[in-house]
Scaffold this motif. Structure first.
Motif, PDB file in Angstrom:
ATOM      1  N   THR A  47      -6.516  64.616  83.844  1.00  0.00           N
ATOM      2  CA  THR A  47      -8.219  64.432  82.936  1.00  0.00           C
ATOM      3  C   THR A  47      -6.605  64.100  81.709  1.00  0.00           C
ATOM      4  O   THR A  47      -7.133  63.394  80.894  1.00  0.00           O
ATOM      5  CB  THR A  47      -8.586  65.605  82.738  1.00  0.00           C
ATOM      6  N   LEU A  48      -5.837  64.898  81.321  1.00  0.00           N
ATOM      7  CA  LEU A  48      -5.355  64.590  80.271  1.00  0.00           C
ATOM      8  C   LEU A  48      -4.274  63.874  79.946  1.00  0.00           C
ATOM      9  O   LEU A  48      -3.917  62.807  79.329  1.00  0.00           O
ATOM     10  CB  LEU A  48      -4.383  65.956  79.694  1.00  0.00           C
ATOM     11  N   ALA A  49      -3.794  63.091  81.521  1.00  0.00           N
ATOM     12  CA  ALA A  49      -2.284  62.795  81.511  1.00  0.00           C
ATOM     13  C   ALA A  49      -3.437  61.077  81.387  1.00  0.00           C
ATOM     14  O   ALA A  49      -2.931  59.922  81.207  1.00  0.00           O
ATOM     15  CB  ALA A  49      -2.157  61.976  83.328  1.00  0.00           C
ATOM     16  N   ILE A  50      -5.102  61.070  81.822  1.00  0.00           N
ATOM     17  CA  ILE A  50      -5.722  59.850  81.813  1.00  0.00           C
ATOM     18  C   ILE A  50      -5.804  59.594  80.295  1.00  0.00           C
ATOM     19  O   ILE A  50      -5.589  58.405  79.774  1.00  0.00           O
ATOM     20  CB  ILE A  50      -7.163  60.105  82.551  1.00  0.00           C
ATOM     21  N   LEU A  51      -6.320  60.604  79.937  1.00  0.00           N
ATOM     22  CA  LEU A  51      -6.341  60.278  77.746  1.00  0.00           C
ATOM     23  C   LEU A  51      -5.147  59.748  77.236  1.00  0.00           C
ATOM     24  O   LEU A  51      -5.388  58.538  76.633  1.00  0.00           O
ATOM     25  CB  LEU A  51      -6.644  61.730  77.205  1.00  0.00           C
TER      26      LEU A  51
END
Length: 319
Positions: A47-51
């Motif tokens: 999720t944080l990588a997508i952000l």
């Protein structure tokens, strides 16, 4: 995943929300990119990588126009501020976020908007648009936010920012054959917080007039070091640097400090000071970057004057 409205405009929009009976404490005024979805603990890194990846595809700042008022009636009794200026850029950013745990079938066309209230009758809707039909505001947004729902005994359930990613190219470093990703944020994201807790570090981000700065360095996708500080006008403080033992002697600490220096200078800072206690490796890192000692309360402190030359350091870490 959302675009939070900047502080110059958010209080005004919150005033409009209160006027229409909405509770602005439930969630800050925003443009939704991905609606609420349950995320498992094991999905947080993705999720944080997508952000970060989505934010890297936007040239800062994102300039938008809010207004005039519109509605989704008769399908949905929502009064909202239309989003203009660069709505296609917002849609492209939303598409970049619509991945991994956030991916799902699309059931309706995406309309960028800022919700003001819901549940008004058609008559009230007509009155709102007659009175405020010309309302418009220009805004600049420089980052993407991830929000999480929390429960509080006093406030009940509400949404809070839990991570952010500044718009602009990814900052990558190659040292010793290992690629390092640097991210500069105003929040310690869940991975960075877990990293610090696991290593016995306690980061308390500033409040009030201070602007917080959090730089995380990731090696092979995992957080390997964090530096954090705060800024108020031309003065800034580097509160702490911590690099995991396995990642020391890679140059990561120096790159974390360089990213803090660059961010402070970019926001008009002139002096950056490190507060004790600072361990020996941290002191060596600052000395290697030209920091010097000066007297201060409780003993000598390391500090560095910043100027235009510090902005040029970004060329070594942006790719």
């Amino acid at each position: 995943m959302a675009l939070l409205l900047p502080e110059q405009v958010a209080p005004e929009v919150d005033g409009l929300r209160r006027a229409f009976g909405a509770d602005p404490s439930y969630i800050a005024p925003h443009i939704t990119l991905v609606p609420p979805v349950n995320i498992g603990d094991d999905e947080v890194p993705e999720t944080l990588a997508i952000l970060r990846r989505a934010a890297a595809g936007v040239d800062p700042p994102l300039r938008l126009t809010l207004g005039p008022f519109d509605t989704f009636l008769p399908r949905n009794p929502v009064i909202y501020l239309a989003v203009g200026g660069s709505p296609d850029h917002v849609t492209a950013l939303r598409d970049a976020c619509w991945d991994g745990p956030f991916g799902r079938p699309e059931t309706r066309p995406y309309v960028p908007h800022v919700t003001v209230t819901r549940g008004l009758s058609p008559e009230d809707d007509a009155t709102v648009r007659r009175l405020l039909g010309r309302y418009e505001r220009e805004v600049e947004i420089d980052r993407l936010h991830l929000l999480a729902q929390v429960a509080d005994p006093d406030r009940g359930r509400h949404w809070v920012p839990t991570a952010d990613a500044a718009f602009g190219p990814r900052r990558m470093i190659g040292t010793g054959g290992v690629e390092i990703e640097l991210s500069v944020s105003t929040l310690a994201d869940p991975e960075a917080r877990r990293f610090l807790v696991d290593h016995g570090c306690d980061v308390a981000l500033p409040t009030g007039h201070w602007r917080s700065i959090v730089v995380a360095g990731r090696m092979e996708g995992s957080v390997a070091g964090v530096a954090w500080g705060r800024q108020a006008g031309r003065a800034a403080v580097l509160d702490h640097i911590f690099v995991a033992p396995a990642a020391r002697r890679t140059g990561l600490a120096g790159h974390l400090v360089a990213a803090v220096e660059h961010d402070v200078a970019r926001h008009g800072g002139a002096v950056l000071e490190a507060l004790p206690p600072l361990d020996e490796p941290g002191a060596r890192t600052l000395a290697a970057r030209g920091w010097t000692e000066r007297p201060g309360p409780g003993g000598p402190r390391l500090w560095r004057a910043l100027g235009p030359d510090d902005l040029g350091q970004s060329n070594s870490i942006e790719a």
